[in-house]
Design a protein around this motif. Structure first.
Motif, PDB file in Angstrom:
ATOM      1  N   ARG A 154      94.440  97.612   1.434  1.00  0.00           N
ATOM      2  CA  ARG A 154      93.734  97.873   2.685  1.00  0.00           C
ATOM      3  C   ARG A 154      92.679  96.786   2.899  1.00  0.00           C
ATOM      4  O   ARG A 154      91.491  96.994   2.679  1.00  0.00           O
ATOM      5  N   ASP A 155      93.132  95.627   3.279  1.00  0.00           N
ATOM      6  CA  ASP A 155      92.201  94.541   3.550  1.00  0.00           C
ATOM      7  C   ASP A 155      92.495  93.955   4.918  1.00  0.00           C
ATOM      8  O   ASP A 155      93.310  94.480   5.674  1.00  0.00           O
ATOM      9  N   GLN A 156      91.820  92.867   5.217  1.00  0.00           N
ATOM     10  CA  GLN A 156      91.905  92.289   6.557  1.00  0.00           C
ATOM     11  C   GLN A 156      92.864  91.109   6.634  1.00  0.00           C
ATOM     12  O   GLN A 156      92.836  90.369   7.610  1.00  0.00           O
ATOM     13  N   THR A 157      93.688  90.908   5.634  1.00  0.00           N
ATOM     14  CA  THR A 157      94.636  89.797   5.653  1.00  0.00           C
ATOM     15  C   THR A 157      95.777  90.094   6.617  1.00  0.00           C
ATOM     16  O   THR A 157      96.461  91.110   6.488  1.00  0.00           O
ATOM     17  N   LEU A 158      95.975  89.203   7.576  1.00  0.00           N
ATOM     18  CA  LEU A 158      97.093  89.344   8.512  1.00  0.00           C
ATOM     19  C   LEU A 158      98.353  88.790   7.864  1.00  0.00           C
ATOM     20  O   LEU A 158      98.376  87.636   7.434  1.00  0.00           O
ATOM     21  N   MET A 159      99.399  89.598   7.802  1.00  0.00           N
ATOM     22  CA  MET A 159     100.648  89.170   7.178  1.00  0.00           C
ATOM     23  C   MET A 159     101.583  88.495   8.170  1.00  0.00           C
ATOM     24  O   MET A 159     102.556  87.850   7.773  1.00  0.00           O
ATOM     25  N   PHE A 160     101.333  88.657   9.475  1.00  0.00           N
ATOM     26  CA  PHE A 160     102.137  88.061  10.548  1.00  0.00           C
ATOM     27  C   PHE A 160     103.604  88.496  10.471  1.00  0.00           C
ATOM     28  O   PHE A 160     104.508  87.728  10.792  1.00  0.00           O
ATOM     29  N   LYS A 218     100.453  82.646   7.711  1.00  0.00           N
ATOM     30  CA  LYS A 218     100.914  82.155   9.017  1.00  0.00           C
ATOM     31  C   LYS A 218     101.614  80.808   8.912  1.00  0.00           C
ATOM     32  O   LYS A 218     102.728  80.637   9.424  1.00  0.00           O
ATOM     33  N   GLU A 219     100.962  79.844   8.242  1.00  0.00           N
ATOM     34  CA  GLU A 219     101.470  78.479   8.241  1.00  0.00           C
ATOM     35  C   GLU A 219     102.529  78.230   7.177  1.00  0.00           C
ATOM     36  O   GLU A 219     103.420  77.400   7.380  1.00  0.00           O
ATOM     37  N   TRP A 220     102.458  78.914   6.053  1.00  0.00           N
ATOM     38  CA  TRP A 220     103.351  78.620   4.932  1.00  0.00           C
ATOM     39  C   TRP A 220     104.459  79.658   4.774  1.00  0.00           C
ATOM     40  O   TRP A 220     105.638  79.301   4.754  1.00  0.00           O
ATOM     41  N   VAL A 221     104.081  80.922   4.658  1.00  0.00           N
ATOM     42  CA  VAL A 221     105.095  81.961   4.427  1.00  0.00           C
ATOM     43  C   VAL A 221     105.944  82.156   5.675  1.00  0.00           C
ATOM     44  O   VAL A 221     107.170  82.036   5.634  1.00  0.00           O
ATOM     45  N   MET A 222     105.295  82.457   6.805  1.00  0.00           N
ATOM     46  CA  MET A 222     106.043  82.634   8.048  1.00  0.00           C
ATOM     47  C   MET A 222     106.459  81.293   8.645  1.00  0.00           C
ATOM     48  O   MET A 222     107.389  81.241   9.452  1.00  0.00           O
ATOM     49  N   GLY A 223     105.789  80.231   8.239  1.00  0.00           N
ATOM     50  CA  GLY A 223     106.172  78.899   8.724  1.00  0.00           C
ATOM     51  C   GLY A 223     107.424  78.359   8.070  1.00  0.00           C
ATOM     52  O   GLY A 223     107.887  77.280   8.434  1.00  0.00           O
ATOM     53  N   GLY A 224     107.970  79.085   7.098  1.00  0.00           N
ATOM     54  CA  GLY A 224     109.258  78.709   6.524  1.00  0.00           C
ATOM     55  C   GLY A 224     109.192  77.643   5.456  1.00  0.00           C
ATOM     56  O   GLY A 224     110.180  76.934   5.234  1.00  0.00           O
ATOM     57  N   VAL A 255     100.919  67.461  18.529  1.00  0.00           N
ATOM     58  CA  VAL A 255     102.144  68.016  17.966  1.00  0.00           C
ATOM     59  C   VAL A 255     102.438  67.293  16.652  1.00  0.00           C
ATOM     60  O   VAL A 255     102.640  66.080  16.636  1.00  0.00           O
ATOM     61  N   LEU A 256     102.438  68.024  15.561  1.00  0.00           N
ATOM     62  CA  LEU A 256     102.808  67.481  14.261  1.00  0.00           C
ATOM     63  C   LEU A 256     104.318  67.566  14.107  1.00  0.00           C
ATOM     64  O   LEU A 256     104.911  68.618  14.348  1.00  0.00           O
ATOM     65  N   LYS A 257     104.925  66.459  13.686  1.00  0.00           N
ATOM     66  CA  LYS A 257     106.386  66.405  13.632  1.00  0.00           C
ATOM     67  C   LYS A 257     106.835  65.827  12.301  1.00  0.00           C
ATOM     68  O   LYS A 257     106.259  64.874  11.789  1.00  0.00           O
ATOM     69  N   GLU A 258     107.868  66.435  11.728  1.00  0.00           N
ATOM     70  CA  GLU A 258     108.556  65.903  10.551  1.00  0.00           C
ATOM     71  C   GLU A 258     109.971  66.461  10.558  1.00  0.00           C
ATOM     72  O   GLU A 258     110.343  67.255  11.434  1.00  0.00           O
ATOM     73  N   ASP A 259     110.775  66.063   9.599  1.00  0.00           N
ATOM     74  CA  ASP A 259     112.185  66.445   9.611  1.00  0.00           C
ATOM     75  C   ASP A 259     112.378  67.953   9.586  1.00  0.00           C
ATOM     76  O   ASP A 259     113.159  68.507  10.348  1.00  0.00           O
ATOM     77  N   THR A 260     111.679  68.636   8.677  1.00  0.00           N
ATOM     78  CA  THR A 260     111.839  70.086   8.565  1.00  0.00           C
ATOM     79  C   THR A 260     110.778  70.852   9.326  1.00  0.00           C
ATOM     80  O   THR A 260     111.004  71.996   9.715  1.00  0.00           O
ATOM     81  N   GLY A 261     109.608  70.277   9.495  1.00  0.00           N
ATOM     82  CA  GLY A 261     108.514  70.975  10.150  1.00  0.00           C
ATOM     83  C   GLY A 261     107.862  72.029   9.275  1.00  0.00           C
ATOM     84  O   GLY A 261     107.054  72.829   9.772  1.00  0.00           O
ATOM     85  N   SER A 262     108.181  72.044   7.985  1.00  0.00           N
ATOM     86  CA  SER A 262     107.668  73.108   7.117  1.00  0.00           C
ATOM     87  C   SER A 262     107.134  72.584   5.786  1.00  0.00           C
ATOM     88  O   SER A 262     106.970  73.355   4.846  1.00  0.00           O
ATOM     89  N   ASP A 263     106.878  71.292   5.696  1.00  0.00           N
ATOM     90  CA  ASP A 263     106.310  70.734   4.468  1.00  0.00           C
ATOM     91  C   ASP A 263     104.949  70.100   4.772  1.00  0.00           C
ATOM     92  O   ASP A 263     103.932  70.762   4.686  1.00  0.00           O
ATOM     93  N   LEU A 264     104.934  68.832   5.118  1.00  0.00           N
ATOM     94  CA  LEU A 264     103.673  68.166   5.417  1.00  0.00           C
ATOM     95  C   LEU A 264     103.037  68.691   6.697  1.00  0.00           C
ATOM     96  O   LEU A 264     101.818  68.623   6.864  1.00  0.00           O
ATOM     97  N   CYS A 265     103.844  69.221   7.605  1.00  0.00           N
ATOM     98  CA  CYS A 265     103.281  69.869   8.798  1.00  0.00           C
ATOM     99  C   CYS A 265     102.397  71.047   8.391  1.00  0.00           C
ATOM    100  O   CYS A 265     101.327  71.267   8.973  1.00  0.00           O
ATOM    101  N   CYS A 266     102.833  71.800   7.379  1.00  0.00           N
ATOM    102  CA  CYS A 266     102.033  72.924   6.890  1.00  0.00           C
ATOM    103  C   CYS A 266     100.743  72.431   6.252  1.00  0.00           C
ATOM    104  O   CYS A 266      99.678  73.040   6.423  1.00  0.00           O
ATOM    105  N   VAL A 267     100.818  71.325   5.514  1.00  0.00           N
ATOM    106  CA  VAL A 267      99.630  70.776   4.853  1.00  0.00           C
ATOM    107  C   VAL A 267      98.585  70.357   5.885  1.00  0.00           C
ATOM    108  O   VAL A 267      97.419  70.786   5.829  1.00  0.00           O
ATOM    109  N   ILE A 268      98.989  69.527   6.841  1.00  0.00           N
ATOM    110  CA  ILE A 268      98.028  68.971   7.803  1.00  0.00           C
ATOM    111  C   ILE A 268      97.511  70.049   8.754  1.00  0.00           C
ATOM    112  O   ILE A 268      96.311  70.113   9.041  1.00  0.00           O
ATOM    113  N   SER A 269      98.392  70.901   9.259  1.00  0.00           N
ATOM    114  CA  SER A 269      97.945  71.942  10.190  1.00  0.00           C
ATOM    115  C   SER A 269      96.959  72.889   9.514  1.00  0.00           C
ATOM    116  O   SER A 269      95.964  73.303  10.123  1.00  0.00           O
ATOM    117  N   SER A 270      97.207  73.231   8.246  1.00  0.00           N
ATOM    118  CA  SER A 270      96.298  74.132   7.534  1.00  0.00           C
ATOM    119  C   SER A 270      94.951  73.472   7.285  1.00  0.00           C
ATOM    120  O   SER A 270      93.895  74.106   7.438  1.00  0.00           O
TER     121      SER A 270
END
Length: 747
Positions: free
Chosen positions: A194-200, A420-426, A383-398
C-alpha cells in the motif's frame, strides 16, 4: 565481502535428471508438501534442494593463507549457498537481506565459474561429462563478491555432484518458466504493498501522470493496444499526441510511434520512438514517408510546436560497446586476494581509463543536459530515437525527468519512473541481463542508468529522498528471481506467463508476482531506514503553490508571439523545403536526396555554465557536473566487498549513519517530551549513547554491507617505506575501538 560465499551442485550424470527440470506444476505440488527445512537446510517456499557437499572449506582471501571455515555447500533451484556454524559476531552488518544472505548467491547472480587444477585457474564451461574435477572452486558474482571453496577434504562423489551441479544449473540455458520466480509466486500469497508507486498497469495510472505534468492539453492515453491485440512489444496503455490518428499506428509493428514520456511546465514535451526499418524497397519508403507525415503534423506545428529529433544510436555508444566497456570495468573489482589488489593498485587508474565506462556515463549525462537545454531554454519538443526505443531512450528520458522533475527524486516517484520508462517501456530485462543464459550478449543498460543516477545523487544529496544504499540494493535486486520487475522483456511476456495450472485438467489461474518495490520482503523494518536519505527535506506545500501560481499558462504561449519566430517548414518529401523532422527519421538514404538540415542550434555549453553560476534549488532543475574528475567510481557498490578498500570510521556511509543516529536521538527526545511535557526527560542512562558511539567507531566505508577487517590493511607489496615503519604488526592487531584513522593516514 571477500570470502563470503556460497555454492551448489546437482546429481551425477549416471543418476536421473536434475530436479530443476521438473515441470512448474510438479515443482509447485512438491514444494507445498515439503517442509521449510530439509536436513537443517533453510529453504524458501518453492525452493528445492538439488545437491550438497559436506566438509567444504570456505577459504580466506588472504594470500598464502590456509585459513577458512568448514561447512556444507548446497545448490537449490534458487541459489548456491554455503552453510556453516560461525560464532555470532557483534560486528556483523545490521543491514541483512532475508532472501539472499551474505553466504548465498542466486543462480542469476553468478557471473563466472573457475576451477583450480594444480594451482592453475581455468574457466569452467558447460560440458556433457567433466573428466577431471577441480581442487578448488572459484565463483565470481555480478555484485562483485568472490568466493573460494576448497574441495580437497570433500568426498570424491560429493565433489562430482557439487561441481557438475553448479556448472549445469548456472551455465546451461534455461526455460523461462523454470526460473524460481514462478515456483515462489505460485506458493507464497501476494503481498499488496500500500504505497504511492504507480505501476502503470491501468489506464488510471497513465491519466494520473498526465494530469500531474499538465500534459492533457496536447496528449491523450491510447487504449488501441488493449489486450495486446495490435502489438506484443507495447503496453496495453500508453500516451500519444492528441492529433495523431490511431488508425494505422501499428503498421510498422509499433515502430515510428512517438510515445509521450513527460511534459515540461513551459509546454514542451519529451517523447521517444523506435526507428523505422532502413533497408527497405522504394514502395516501403513511400509508405514510411506518408506515415511520418502524420507524425510530423502532430508534433511539428510552428511557432508553438517545434520539434527536434535526437538519434541516440548515432550520438551514444552501441550496446556491444557498452557491454565491452563494462566487461573491462568490472575486472577491476573482482579481486581474488589481497596481493592481486595491491598489484592492480599500481596501474588502477590507467586500467580504469582504458575501460571507458566512466566516459560512457559522462556521455549519457551530457546528452541528457543537451535534451534539457532544448526543453527548458528553446522550449521545443524533443523526440529520442533509436533502433528499439527501449534501451538508451530509457536511459536518457529517465535522466532528463530526474533532473527536471523533483517528483522523480522521491522514493515513490523514482519507482514510478522505473515502472513507466523501463518496465512498461519494454526494456528487455530478460535478454539484457541474460537471466536464461541463452548467449553472452549481456548489455548492462539498466546498471548504466543506475550509475548515472548515482553520479547525480552524490553531487546533490539534499535533492533526493532515497539514499545511495537504495540504489545499491536496487542493483542487487536485478538478480533476485523473486521479483518480476527485472525478469521480463515486455508487459505482454509477463502477462502471458503468469497463468499456471494447479494440476492435470485443472483450470489455469493467474499468479501475482512480487515487485522489487516490496522492500519488506527483503529487509526488516529497522533496516528500511538505510534506504531513506535523512538529509532530504520535502518542499513545503505553501512554497509549491506560490511557485505554481504564475504558471497558469504555458510560458511558450506567453513568450513566443512576442519574439521573432522561426518560419515554418513547408511540407515536402524530395523538395528543399522538407523539414528536419522527416530527414532525421528517414535516415541517410533519404537525407542524401534532400538539402542539408536547418536544425535548431544547440547552446548546451552556455546553458550548462550559466546554470552552474546560479544558486542551486534542490526542488527545481539540477544539472550534474560532467567535467574532469566529477564523474567518480560508485564506491559503495563496486568496492563494498574489498576489505583493503575500506576507510576506518569514515566514508560517506559512516557519516550518513551518524546522522541517522542523531536523527533517532532527536525523535526519541521529542517523543519523551511529548509524553511528559511538564518534566524534562532524564538522560542519565548514557549507556545507549555510548553504545551507539562504540558501534560508530567500528564502522567503515563498507558499512552497512560488510563487517570490519582490520587485518587486511597491511599491503602485500614490499616497499622500503612500509618496511621502515616500526611496530606495524602491533598497529594492525589493535582492537578496532582504539584505532585512530589519523594514525593510519586515512582522513
Amino acid at each position: 565481502m571477500l570470502g563470503l560465499g556460497a555454492g551448489g551442485a546437482a546429481k551425477s550424470p549416471k543418476q536421473p535428471s536434475f530436479v530443476s527440470y521438473l515441470t512448474p506444476e510438479e515443482i509447485i505440488v512438491k514444494g507445498k508438501e515439503q517442509p521449510e527445512k530439509t536436513d537443517d537446510v533453510p529453504l524458501l517456499p518453492g525452493e528445492l534442494l538439488l545437491c550438497e557437499a559436506n566438509t567444504v572449506l570456505k577459504c580466506s582471501q588472504e594470500e598464502g593463507s590456509q585459513r577458512g571455515v568448514y561447512g556444507k555447500l548446497i545448490c537449490t533451484n534458487l541459489k548456491v549457498a554455503f552453510l556453516c556454524e560461525e560464532t555470532p559476531d557483534d560486528s556483523l552488518p545490521e543491514f541483512r537481506n532475508k532472501i539472499a544472505g551474505e553466504n548465498d548467491i542466486t543462480l542469476q547472480c553468478v557471473d563466472q565459474l573457475y576451477g583450480v587444477y594444480d594451482d592453475k585457474k581455468k574457466v569452467l564451461i558447460t560440458a556433457p561429462v567433466v573428466k577431471k574435477y577441480p581442487e578448488r572452486l572459484i565463483i565470481y558474482c555480478k555484485d562483485f563478491r568472490v568466493f573460494h571453496f576448497c574441495l580437497s577434504y570433500t568426498k570424491e562423489e560429493e565433489v562430482k555432484r557439487i561441481v557438475s551441479g553448479i556448472i549445469h544449473h548456472v551455465l546451461s540455458p534455461k526455460r523461462l518458466k523454470r526460473l524460481f520466480l514462478f515456483s515462489y509466486a505460485a506458493i507464497v500469497p501476494r503481498y499488496i504493498a500500500r504505497d504511492q508507486t504507480l505501476m502503470f498497469e491501468t489506464i488510471n495510472d497513465w491519466q494520473t501522470e498526465l494530469e500531474r505534468t499538465k500534459g492533457k492539453l496536447n496528449y491523450k492515453v491510447s487504449s488501441a493496444n488493449k489486450g495486446y491485440k495490435e502489438s506484443m512489444r507495447f503496453p496495453q496503455y500508453f500516451i500519444i499526441p492528441v492529433s495523431l490518428p490511431e488508425d494505422g499506428m501499428f503498421k510498422f509493428q509499433g515502430k515510428g510511434i512517438p510515445i509521450w514520456c513527460w511534459s515540461c511546465q513551459n509546454g514542451s514535451a519529451l517523447l521517444k520512438m523506435a526507428s523505422l526499418p532502413k533497408d527497405v524497397d522504394d514502395a516501403t519508403v513511400q509508405e514510411q514517408k506518408t506515415f511520418l507525415d502524420s507524425v510530423e503534423k502532430a508534433l511539428h506545428r510552428p511557432p508553438y510546436e517545434e520539434v527536434r529529433v535526437e538519434d541516440l544510436s548515432v550520438s551514444l555508444p552501441s550496446l556491444p560497446e557498452i557491454q565491452m566497456a563494462y566487461g573491462r570495468f568490472k575486472q577491476l573489482f573482482l579481486i581474488d586476494n589481497s596481493t592481486d589488489f595491491w598489484d592492480t593498485d599500481l596501474k588502477w587508474f590507467s586500467l580504469l581509463e582504458t575501460s571507458n565506462w566512466l566516459e560512457i556515463i559522462r556521455q549519457c549525462l551530457k546528452k541528457a543536459i543537451q535534451v534539457i537545454e532544448h526543453l527548458e531554454e528553446q522550449k521545443i519538443n524533443v523526440v529520442l530515437k533509436e533502433d528499439t526505443g527501449s534501451d538508451l531512450c530509457c536511459v536518457i528520458s529517465s535522466l532528463v525527468q530526474i533532473m527536471m522533475d523533483p517528483h522523480y527524486r522521491t522514493k515513490h516517484g523514482f519507482q514510478s519512473l522505473v515502472q513507466k520508462e523501463w518496465v512498461m517501456g519494454g526494456h528487455a530485462f530478460l535478454d539484457r541481463c541474460n537471466h536464461l543464459r541463452k548467449n553472452d550478449n549481456e548489455a548492462p543498460v539498466f546498471l548504466l542508468f543506475l550509475d548515472c543516477v548515482w553520479q547525480v545523487v552524490q553531487q546533490y544529496p539534499l535533492a533526493f529522498e532515497f539514499s545511495e544504499t537504495y540504489l545499491t540494493v536496487l542493483s542487487d535486486s536485478i538478480n533476485i528471481p523473486i521479483f518480476s520487475t527485472f525478469f521480463f522483456n515486455s508487459p505482454y511476456q509477463k502477462d502471458e506467463h503468469q497463468w499456471v495450472e494447479e494440476g492435470p485438467g485443472a483450470q489455469k489461474e493467474p499468479v501475482r508476482f512480487y515487485t522489487a518495490w516490496d522492500w519488506s520482503v527483503q529487509f526488516e523494518v529497522k533496516a528500511l531506514s538505510f534506504l531513506t536519505n535523512p538529509l532530504y527535506t520535502e518542499k513545503l506545500k505553501q512554497e509549491r503553490s506560490i511557485k505554481k501560481a504564475p504558471r497558469s499558462k504555458h510560458q511558450r504561449q506567453l513568450s513566443l508571439p512576442l519574439t521573432q519566430s522561426k518560419p515554418s517548414n513547408k511540407k515536402g518529401f524530395f523538395r528543399d523545403e522538407t523539414g528536419p523532422f522527416i530527414k532525421n527519421l528517414l535516415g541517410k538514404r533519404i537525407s542524401k536526396l534532400i538539402s542539408a538540415s536547418d536544425d535548431v542550434p544547440s547552446n548546451y555549453r552556455a546553458f550548462y555554465e550559466n546554470w552552474h553560476q546560479k544558486p542551486v534549488d534542490f526542488h527545481g532543475l539540477i544539472l550534474p557536473c560532467v567535467d574532469g574528475p566529477e564523474i567518480r567510481i560508485w564506491a559503495q557498490r563496486h568496492l563494498r566487498w574489498i576489505p583493503e578498500a575500506q576507510v576506518l570510521g569514515g566514508g560517506n556511509m559512516a557519516t550518513m549513519q551518524r546522522i541517522l543516529e542523531l536523527t533517532d536521538e532527536i525523535q526519541s527526545l521529542k517523543k519523551k517530551v511529548k509524553e511528559s511535557p511538564t518534566s524534562l526527560p532524564q538522560y542519565s542512562k548514557v549507556n545507549e549513547a555510548d553504545s551507539r558511539r562504540k558501534k560508530s567507531v567500528r564502522r567503515s566505508s563498507l558499512y552497512p554491507f560488510a563487517m570490519l577487517h582490520v587485518s587486511s590493511f597491511r599491503p602485500s607489496i614490499s616497499t622500503t617505506t612500509w618496511q621502515s615503519w616500526d611496530g606495524e604488526d602491533d598497529l594492525v592487531n589493535r582492537e578496532d575501538e582504539f584505532i585512530d584513522s589519523e594514525e593510519l593516514g586515512l582522513l
